[in-house]
Design an enzyme around this catalytic site. Structure first.
Site, PDB file in Angstrom:
ATOM      1  N   TYR A  36      18.090  65.839  84.666  1.00 12.16           N
ATOM      2  CA  TYR A  36      19.548  65.889  84.573  1.00 12.16           C
ATOM      3  C   TYR A  36      20.080  64.463  84.531  1.00 12.16           C
ATOM      4  O   TYR A  36      19.632  63.610  85.295  1.00 12.16           O
ATOM      5  CB  TYR A  36      20.128  66.617  85.790  1.00 12.16           C
ATOM      6  CG  TYR A  36      21.648  66.663  85.827  1.00 12.16           C
ATOM      7  CD1 TYR A  36      22.358  67.409  84.896  1.00 12.16           C
ATOM      8  CD2 TYR A  36      22.363  65.966  86.797  1.00 12.16           C
ATOM      9  CE1 TYR A  36      23.752  67.474  84.939  1.00 12.16           C
ATOM     10  CE2 TYR A  36      23.754  66.019  86.851  1.00 12.16           C
ATOM     11  CZ  TYR A  36      24.439  66.774  85.912  1.00 12.16           C
ATOM     12  OH  TYR A  36      25.816  66.831  85.956  1.00 12.16           O
ATOM     13  N   ASP A  47      16.668  56.715  84.811  1.00 14.00           N
ATOM     14  CA  ASP A  47      17.869  57.220  85.475  1.00 14.00           C
ATOM     15  C   ASP A  47      17.541  57.338  86.964  1.00 14.00           C
ATOM     16  O   ASP A  47      16.909  58.286  87.404  1.00 14.00           O
ATOM     17  CB  ASP A  47      18.285  58.571  84.886  1.00 14.00           C
ATOM     18  CG  ASP A  47      19.566  59.103  85.532  1.00 14.00           C
ATOM     19  OD1 ASP A  47      20.035  58.486  86.518  1.00 14.00           O
ATOM     20  OD2 ASP A  47      20.075  60.133  85.070  1.00 14.00           O
ATOM     21  N   LYS A  99      25.124  57.653  93.507  1.00 17.07           N
ATOM     22  CA  LYS A  99      24.814  58.216  94.812  1.00 17.07           C
ATOM     23  C   LYS A  99      24.706  57.129  95.904  1.00 17.07           C
ATOM     24  O   LYS A  99      25.734  56.684  96.387  1.00 17.07           O
ATOM     25  CB  LYS A  99      23.579  59.114  94.711  1.00 17.07           C
ATOM     26  CG  LYS A  99      23.882  60.276  93.728  1.00 17.07           C
ATOM     27  CD  LYS A  99      22.956  61.450  93.726  1.00 17.07           C
ATOM     28  CE  LYS A  99      23.558  62.563  92.869  1.00 17.07           C
ATOM     29  NZ  LYS A  99      22.842  62.906  91.660  1.00 17.07           N
TER      30      LYS A  99
HETATM   31  C1  PLP Z   1      23.566  63.102  90.237  1.00 21.11           C
HETATM   32  C2  PLP Z   1      22.913  62.599  89.023  1.00 21.11           C
HETATM   33  C3  PLP Z   1      23.639  62.196  87.893  1.00 21.11           C
HETATM   34  C4  PLP Z   1      25.125  62.375  87.782  1.00 21.11           C
HETATM   35  O1  PLP Z   1      25.810  61.676  88.746  1.00 21.11           O
HETATM   36  P1  PLP Z   1      27.329  62.116  89.110  1.00 21.11           P
HETATM   37  O2  PLP Z   1      27.779  61.076  90.070  1.00 21.11           O
HETATM   38  O3  PLP Z   1      27.221  63.494  89.688  1.00 21.11           O
HETATM   39  O4  PLP Z   1      28.087  62.111  87.844  1.00 21.11           O
HETATM   40  C5  PLP Z   1      22.952  61.614  86.841  1.00 21.11           C
HETATM   41  N1  PLP Z   1      21.619  61.464  86.886  1.00 21.11           N
HETATM   42  C6  PLP Z   1      20.876  61.860  87.934  1.00 21.11           C
HETATM   43  C7  PLP Z   1      19.411  61.620  87.939  1.00 21.11           C
HETATM   44  C8  PLP Z   1      21.503  62.466  89.028  1.00 21.11           C
HETATM   45  O5  PLP Z   1      20.756  62.878  90.053  1.00 21.11           O
END
Ligand code: PLP
Length: 425
Positions: free
Chosen positions: A141, A236, A264
């Site tokens: 994701y 990511d 995060k």
């Molecule tokens: C949470 C997450 C996102 C998106 O971040 P948001 O702050 O929710 O937009 C993108 N990539 C990864 C790997 C994530 O865990």
């Protein structure tokens, strides 16, 4: 007012009762709880029941809820002014702290969410390489930008089709979707289309469809093939950054990506995202370069203060060793609880990321996860709520160990899980 009455009001005015879909308990039995306060690893709902929290706002709270130092830093910043819309010192301080932990990057740009970080990084990768194609993997994701809401096309089609309503097919036509854990498929794709690829994006420890830990060979193939074809490798690290190690996944794996995306933890519970790379890539972003990206609240002092304090505290000696030890204690306890009760389960862990899956082996690809077993997770979720333990409300989500969880919290959780498993047999 009770959880139930808030939920009733919420469903009137918020679509699905929530502002982010997984919170709606569609994947587990029962209705969502409403939380009103939290401290450390515990939070309290509107029925005045307290829970040990293993979801922790989905990852940012590596220090636990309402860390007193983060709180003090935030209060200081708010007192000075919540946003200036002009340069301020905490942006520089957080950038320096960030880059100090990630020496493979020269510069960082702060944004306000992980989605925004990834979306911007991909635009930059395309602008830098002059190519359009993006490669992503099923089960990873990367936020909800249009061109990443994509699933593998049917049959032999490599290019993705939208996985969400409202996304035109043309928006996902430049995103190829490949399976994780399949070096051959990756090599085949790069042999054919590699020279058109702007970037390959991957979660280095995929943690958004369970925890699908990859083999070193697969990740090395991602590195080697992108390099060979002049494409960028984007890690990511929105979840794994400052989580699996002081720097994130890159130093753990010994693989250096060309770009990284973060979120995060670097916001310490406030809205922050970031993307980073070497200077020659970052020079292409506006105002220096032609790739546009901006943000009204980007680098705002409150979020920067929270991130700065979080990085400072996680940078103390032994911080990640302690998390590793706690993660191992939780894993061993859960494994024993399952074995004692004859429940088939595998506990997958990478540092303080932990995932329990009700199948005999750890899956490494999305296809290898047995979706039918998510019902078992739903039962566990409900039974643990009754026992004062809160897990993420979906079996596809990982758990987060924080510095605020004590050995006693871990043992109490393991006891609750053991009691639950016993009650099933
Ligand atoms: C949470 C997450 C996102 C998106 O971040 P948001 O702050 O929710 O937009 C993108 N990539 C990864 C790997 C994530 O865990």
């Amino acid at each position: 007012m009770s959880n139930a009455s808030w939920w009733k009001r919420a469903t009137e005015v918020l679509p699905g009762g929530v502002n982010s879909p997984v919170r709606s308990f569609k994947s587990v039995p029962g209705d969502p709880l409403f939380f009103k306060s939290a401290r450390g690893c515990r939070f309290t709902d509107e029925d005045d029941r307290e829970y040990i929290d293993w979801c922790l706002s989905w990852g940012p709270l590596i220090l636990g809820h309402a860390d007193p130092d983060v709180q003090a830093a935030v209060e200081n910043a708010v007192t000075e002014g919540a946003t200036f819309g002009a340069p301020s010192r905490r942006e520089v301080l957080l950038a320096e702290a960030f880059l100090g932990r990630l020496p493979h990057f020269d510069q960082v740009r702060f944004v306000s969410s992980g989605t925004e970080a990834v979306m911007s990084a991909i635009r930059l990768a395309r602008g830098f390489t002059g190519r359009d194609l993006i490669v992503k993997f099923t089960g990873c994701y990367h936020g909800h930008a249009d061109h990443l809401l994509v699933e593998a096309g049917s049959g032999l089609a490599t290019f993705g089709t939208p996985s969400s309503g409202g996304v035109p097919a043309g928006f996902t036509g430049s995103t190829a979707v490949l399976p994780l854990d399949d070096v051959e498929a990756l090599a085949r794709f790069f042999a054919e289309d590699g020279d058109q690829v702007a970037a390959l994006i991957i979660e280095p420890f995929p943690a958004n469809a369970g925890l699908l830990v990859q083999t070193p060979e697969f990740l090395q193939a991602c590195r080697d093939l992108t390099e060979k074809h002049g494409a960028l490798l984007i890690f990511d690290e929105v979840i794994t950054g400052f989580r699996v190690d002081a720097g994130g996944a890159a130093p753990v794996l010994g693989i250096t990506p060309d770009m990284g995306t973060y979120g995060k933890i670097i916001g310490g519970g406030f809205p922050v995202g970031a993307y980073a790379a070497r200077r020659k890539i970052m020079d292409r972003i506006s105002p220096n370069g032609p790739v546009y990206q901006a943000g009204t609240l980007s680098g705002n002092p409150v979020a920067m203060a929270a991130g700065l304090t979080t990085l400072e505290k996680t940078g103390r000696p032994g911080f990640y060793d302690d998390l590793e030890r706690k993660g191992a204690r939780l894993q061993a306890g859960l494994e024993k609880a399952a074995a004692d009760a004859g429940v088939t389960a595998t506990v997958v862990r990478q540092g303080s990321l932990i995932w329990t899956v009700f199948q005999p082996e750890a899956p490494r690809s999305f296809a290898a996860v047995d979706g039918a077993k998510m019902e078992t997770y739903g039962r566990l979720h409900r039974d643990l709520i009754d026992r004062g333990v809160y897990l993420a409300p979906s079996g596809w989500e990982v758990g987060f160990v924080s510095a605020a969880h004590t050995d006693d919290d871990i043992d109490a959780t393991v006891a609750a899980v053991a009691d639950t498993f016993q009650s099933w047999s």
